[in-house]
Design an enzyme around this catalytic site. Structure first.
Site, PDB file in Angstrom:
ATOM      1  N   GLU A 128       0.216  -0.227   3.120  1.00  0.00           N
ATOM      2  CA  GLU A 128      -0.546   0.538   2.149  1.00  0.00           C
ATOM      3  C   GLU A 128      -0.486  -0.298   0.891  1.00  0.00           C
ATOM      4  O   GLU A 128       0.568  -0.381   0.253  1.00  0.00           O
ATOM      5  CB  GLU A 128       0.195   1.869   1.985  1.00  0.00           C
ATOM      6  CG  GLU A 128      -0.698   3.023   1.779  1.00  0.00           C
ATOM      7  CD  GLU A 128      -0.471   3.525   0.415  1.00  0.00           C
ATOM      8  OE1 GLU A 128      -1.183   3.020  -0.476  1.00  0.00           O
ATOM      9  OE2 GLU A 128       0.391   4.369   0.242  1.00  0.00           O
ATOM     10  N   CYS A 147      -1.141   4.024  -6.857  1.00  0.00           N
ATOM     11  CA  CYS A 147      -1.956   3.273  -5.906  1.00  0.00           C
ATOM     12  C   CYS A 147      -3.333   3.924  -5.772  1.00  0.00           C
ATOM     13  O   CYS A 147      -4.288   3.277  -5.367  1.00  0.00           O
ATOM     14  CB  CYS A 147      -1.276   3.204  -4.563  1.00  0.00           C
ATOM     15  SG  CYS A 147      -0.749   4.786  -3.922  1.00  0.00           S
TER      16      CYS A 147
HETATM   17  P1  NDP Z   1       5.488  -5.938  -4.240  1.00  0.00           P
HETATM   18  O1  NDP Z   1       4.531  -6.185  -3.174  1.00  0.00           O
HETATM   19  O2  NDP Z   1       5.980  -7.068  -5.036  1.00  0.00           O
HETATM   20  O3  NDP Z   1       6.777  -5.201  -3.676  1.00  0.00           O
HETATM   21  C1  NDP Z   1       6.685  -4.087  -2.835  1.00  0.00           C
HETATM   22  C2  NDP Z   1       7.965  -3.951  -2.051  1.00  0.00           C
HETATM   23  O4  NDP Z   1       8.116  -5.083  -1.217  1.00  0.00           O
HETATM   24  C3  NDP Z   1       9.206  -3.928  -2.929  1.00  0.00           C
HETATM   25  O5  NDP Z   1      10.159  -3.081  -2.363  1.00  0.00           O
HETATM   26  C4  NDP Z   1       9.672  -5.379  -2.864  1.00  0.00           C
HETATM   27  O6  NDP Z   1      11.044  -5.501  -3.132  1.00  0.00           O
HETATM   28  C5  NDP Z   1       9.372  -5.681  -1.438  1.00  0.00           C
HETATM   29  N1  NDP Z   1       9.267  -7.094  -1.152  1.00  0.00           N
HETATM   30  C6  NDP Z   1       8.700  -8.060  -1.898  1.00  0.00           C
HETATM   31  N2  NDP Z   1       8.792  -9.250  -1.258  1.00  0.00           N
HETATM   32  C7  NDP Z   1       9.453  -9.011  -0.104  1.00  0.00           C
HETATM   33  C8  NDP Z   1       9.871  -9.821   0.974  1.00  0.00           C
HETATM   34  N3  NDP Z   1       9.618 -11.133   0.997  1.00  0.00           N
HETATM   35  N4  NDP Z   1      10.526  -9.240   1.993  1.00  0.00           N
HETATM   36  C9  NDP Z   1      10.779  -7.929   2.000  1.00  0.00           C
HETATM   37  N5  NDP Z   1      10.417  -7.108   0.997  1.00  0.00           N
HETATM   38  C10 NDP Z   1       9.753  -7.647  -0.038  1.00  0.00           C
HETATM   39  O7  NDP Z   1       4.892  -4.830  -5.119  1.00  0.00           O
HETATM   40  P2  NDP Z   1       5.473  -4.185  -6.442  1.00  0.00           P
HETATM   41  O8  NDP Z   1       6.241  -2.987  -6.081  1.00  0.00           O
HETATM   42  O9  NDP Z   1       6.192  -5.160  -7.298  1.00  0.00           O
HETATM   43  O10 NDP Z   1       4.136  -3.881  -7.097  1.00  0.00           O
HETATM   44  C11 NDP Z   1       3.295  -4.958  -7.405  1.00  0.00           C
HETATM   45  C12 NDP Z   1       1.893  -4.579  -7.173  1.00  0.00           C
HETATM   46  O11 NDP Z   1       1.727  -3.834  -5.954  1.00  0.00           O
HETATM   47  C13 NDP Z   1       1.365  -3.668  -8.202  1.00  0.00           C
HETATM   48  O12 NDP Z   1       1.038  -4.376  -9.359  1.00  0.00           O
HETATM   49  C14 NDP Z   1       0.195  -3.103  -7.478  1.00  0.00           C
HETATM   50  O13 NDP Z   1      -0.872  -3.995  -7.535  1.00  0.00           O
HETATM   51  C15 NDP Z   1       0.658  -2.955  -6.082  1.00  0.00           C
HETATM   52  N6  NDP Z   1       1.124  -1.627  -5.744  1.00  0.00           N
HETATM   53  C16 NDP Z   1       0.439  -0.909  -4.830  1.00  0.00           C
HETATM   54  C17 NDP Z   1       0.860   0.327  -4.500  1.00  0.00           C
HETATM   55  C18 NDP Z   1       0.218   1.117  -3.454  1.00  0.00           C
HETATM   56  O14 NDP Z   1       0.721   2.195  -3.145  1.00  0.00           O
HETATM   57  N7  NDP Z   1      -0.851   0.718  -2.859  1.00  0.00           N
HETATM   58  C19 NDP Z   1       1.985   0.960  -5.147  1.00  0.00           C
HETATM   59  C20 NDP Z   1       2.657   0.122  -6.071  1.00  0.00           C
HETATM   60  C21 NDP Z   1       2.233  -1.127  -6.312  1.00  0.00           C
HETATM   61  P3  NDP Z   1      11.558  -6.101  -4.525  1.00  0.00           P
HETATM   62  O15 NDP Z   1      11.146  -5.155  -5.578  1.00  0.00           O
HETATM   63  O16 NDP Z   1      13.015  -6.179  -4.337  1.00  0.00           O
HETATM   64  O17 NDP Z   1      10.894  -7.442  -4.675  1.00  0.00           O
END
Ligand code: NDP
Length: 683
Positions: A258, A297
């Protein structure tokens, strides 16, 4: 200096972590509030514990018992919600924002507890009927069952809803008997840690049902197998990276994403500035821009408006945004809080710069933006910002760049087809709203919008009274969109539980299928005895207990009497001449008479364990009943569900569904249906 506490992971039933690693800061004033822990997590231990302890513990319970645990957990967390609110404001959330996260989270648990108790069996096999005959002689049939996968679920979440994000994934996977490993986004993981601590303290879940990872996932994904699943919420970039993990591909581990989405709201061409729909549109856009500081989101990023309405919409939105006070949510009157972190503040500023180049800024930082509260100058606040794009068909940025904050762009259009084409330029979104007064416009536009949006809200004056809003995913409705939105599906009632179960087709005799599914299948062997099935208590009834009734010949007097009692004088029952011209060639009995007569045949009238008849499913009238036909009924115990319920007097009861087949003198099936009853327990 106050001691800054170090967050801990919950692995194999132990809290791990004492040594500080990454500092986490308050969104309100950038002060240090927590640290992640430096200790490495042994993911082999976590996965083994989920498999060896979590799975057996969950499988000791059935669907109904797990639903009951979810309800108890929801009540427990609801009783401690103020402790969560006290932490939640550090993420920059207002009370209203936190409500979505905290009470939206517990509300999702309640909803899944209730749907599970209504729709799932008291076993661990979910029958996806009806069975279908696969031969001419009735001895061979096929059907589908859904069973627990025997693996674990890894739930990776975004930073914006640290509680709801975990619970909306946990609830259906818990019902499906999957132990979960939750991995919140680091920036706001302190709030997820707080709720997981509460869950742990509640003692309500079987051991191993939930583990928590603070920090990175290390080699966790490399350790998963075909029985496991991964769900992900976050950016499209991370989703793209994780879904091609070699091990996940090699073992066909389901990966549900998502991701970010450029949702839109369309103001249809029929709405004028004097209509209440115009106000609804403006209100919805302003609310979506500023709720959770735009970090949703589902937030409306693209505001698609007819060319001749652009000025009117722009003016009204500017007026609304100017009235929204931004700052520390504990200050009276503050309606919008901060972004979750300085990183997000930087990220949104960068993306806004890209969006602003080539587009007009209608409202933004320069319009008197001044967050209120102590120390907020170091906080992660961001000005609500409204842009205008006059050539949306040529501008790629507005359809590609998601500024994950209080930033939206008005895009003008000419004609509803252009509006829909603009909406589709988002390449797949979670949700779109169409504001229109005209059902014909909705009927034209929604099927097209639905091809690229996971949910479509049609908003007008009638719906506005109860509308739950553009931005709120509901447990009962599907959440997730195609393409850029990740292509995944979450929530949507019990179908979310099905996503975490494994489906298998099963073939065999009806008797074997009934034994496997726990549900009587037509053609399966039945048991008949001297004791009427309605005289048996819940514990004594067995699936397949059956009664073949005596017969009754239907007379003209029956039809006349039933017409008199019901007032139903339909020509088919009363007009000999007209009835001769129908496909039946004669007068026939009312279908509801046949039902009533069948009840008269099979009911055991004296007071007994059957407490109530609360409904009827799958009714079909198959063969007409003419005057002089002789009918009888077969009543068979089809399904028993023990919801572990008692009535007001403490008397236990269970749900029993009965298969009813009514046949005529030629043994043809006249009508068939399921009756739903409540049956008293002996104990
Ligand atoms: P990210 O994609 O950076 O992170 C999402 C999750 O993935 C976090 O728990 C992060 O952990 C984890 N993650 C990141 N890299 C890895 C990896 N290599 N292996 C395993 N887990 C990983 O999104 P953010 O939460 O930082 O949000 C950034 C952007 O995502 C926002 O600016 C927005 O554009 C979008 N977003 C979309 C949403 C939706 O529901 N569609 C909701 C929120 C955000 P960690 O924080 O430890 O890096």
């Amino acid at each position: 200096m106050p001691q800054i506490s170090t967050l801990q992971s919950l692995i194999a039933g132990r809290w791990i972590g004492n040594e500080a690693a990454t500092p986490l800061r308050s969104a309100l004033n950038n002060s240090l509030i927590y640290n992640t822990h430096a200790e490495r997590i042994d993911f082999d231990e976590a996965v083994t514990y989920a498999r060896k302890t979590g799975v057996p513990g969950l499988m000791k319970l059935d669907f109904q018992q797990r639903a009951a645990r979810l309800k108890a957990l929801a009540l427990y967390l609801a009783s401690r919600k103020e402790e969560l609110y006290a932490i939640s404001h550090l993420t920059g959330a207002t009370r209203a924002d936190s409500w979505v996260d905290i009470e939206g989270g517990t509300g999702t648990l309640f909803a899944y507890a209730s749907m599970g108790s209504r729709e799932l069996p008291s076993s661990n096999v979910l029958h996806e009927g009806l069975a279908i005959a696969l031969g001419k002689n009735g001895g061979f049939a096929g059907t589908h069952i859904l069973v627990p996968r025997g693996g674990l679920a890894v739930h990776i979440n975004a930073f914006n809803f640290p509680i709801w994000g975990l619970l909306e994934k946990f609830a259906p996977s818990f019902l499906a008997a999957m132990p979960c490993i939750g991995k919140p986004a680091t920036a706001t993981s302190y709030l997820t840690e707080a709720v997981v601590r509460m869950i742990h303290e509640s003692g309500l879940l079987p051991e191993g049902a939930l583990q928590l990872v603070i920090g990175g996932t290390g080699d966790l994904l490399d350790r998963l197998g075909g029985a496991d699943v991964v769900t992900f919420t976050g950016s499209a970039d991370t989703a793209a990276k994780l879904r091609v993990n070699r091990n996940l591909i090699a073992n066909s581990v389901p990966f549900t994403a998502e991701a970010d989405s450029l949702n839109c709201a369309i103001l249809a061409p029929d709405v004028s500035a004097d209509d209440p729909e115009f106000d609804l549109f403006v209100k919805e856009v302003a609310r979506e821009m500023t709720g959770k500081a735009g970090q949703k989101c589902t937030a409306i990023r693209r505001v698609i408006v007819p060319e001749h309405m652009v000025d009117a919409v722009g003016t009204r939105l500017r007026e609304r945004l100017a009235k929204i006070s931004v700052g520390d949510p504990s200050v009276e009157g503050v309606r919008m809080g901060a972004l979750a972190s300085k990183d997000q503040q930087r990220d949104v500023a960068e993306r806004l710069a890209l969006l602003a180049s080539g587009n007009e800024v209608l409202f933004g930082e320069r319009d008197g933006f001044k967050p209120v509260g102590d120390g907020v100058s170091d906080g992660s606040f961001f000005a609500p910002t409204l842009l205008l794009c006059r050539d949306g068909m040529r501008n790629d940025a507005v359809h590609d760049i998601e500024a994950f904050g209080p930033v939206s762009t008005i895009i003008s259009y000419n004609g509803i087809d252009e509006a829909l084409a603009l909406a589709a330029r988002g390449k797949g979104s979670l949700v779109s709203t169409l504001v229109t007064k005209e059902p014909a416009i909705a009927a034209y536009a929604v099927p097209m919008a639905a091809a690229s949006h996971g949910r479509v809200l049609i908003l007008e004056r009638e719906a506005s009274v109860d509308s739950t809003g553009h931005g709120s995913p509901l447990p009962q409705l599907k959440h997730g969109g195609p393409g850029r939105a990740g292509g995944g599906e979450e929530l949507g009632g019990i179908r979310a539980v099905r996503h975490f179960l494994q489906r298998a087709a099963v073939q065999g005799s009806p008797t074997m299928l009934a034994a496997v599914t726990g549900e009587y299948v037509r053609g399966a062997k039945v048991q008949e005895s001297e004791v009427h099935p309605f005289r048996k208590h819940f514990e004594d009834l067995k699936m397949g207990d059956s009664l073949l009734t005596h017969r009754r010949t239907v007379s003209e007097a029956d039809i006349v009497n039933f017409g008199g009692v019901s007032g139903d004088y339909f020509y088919m029952h009363f007009d000999d001449i007209a009835a001769k011209d129908t496909q039946f060639g004669q007068r026939i009995a009312h279908g509801y008479f046949v039902l009533s007569a069948a009840a008269g045949l099979f009911v055991s009238p004296a007071p007994g364990p059957v407490l109530a008849n609360y409904g009827l499913d799958n009714l079909r009238f198959i063969t007409p009943v003419a005057i002089g036909d002789t009918i009888r009924a077969r009543l068979t115990c089809k399904r028993k569900v023990d919801r572990n319920r008692t009535d007001d007097k403490g008397v236990g009861q269970g749900v029993v569904a009965w298969d009813v087949q009514i046949t005529n003198q030629r043994d043809e099936l006249v009508a068939s249906y399921d009756i739903l009853t409540l049956v008293m327990k002996r104990s």
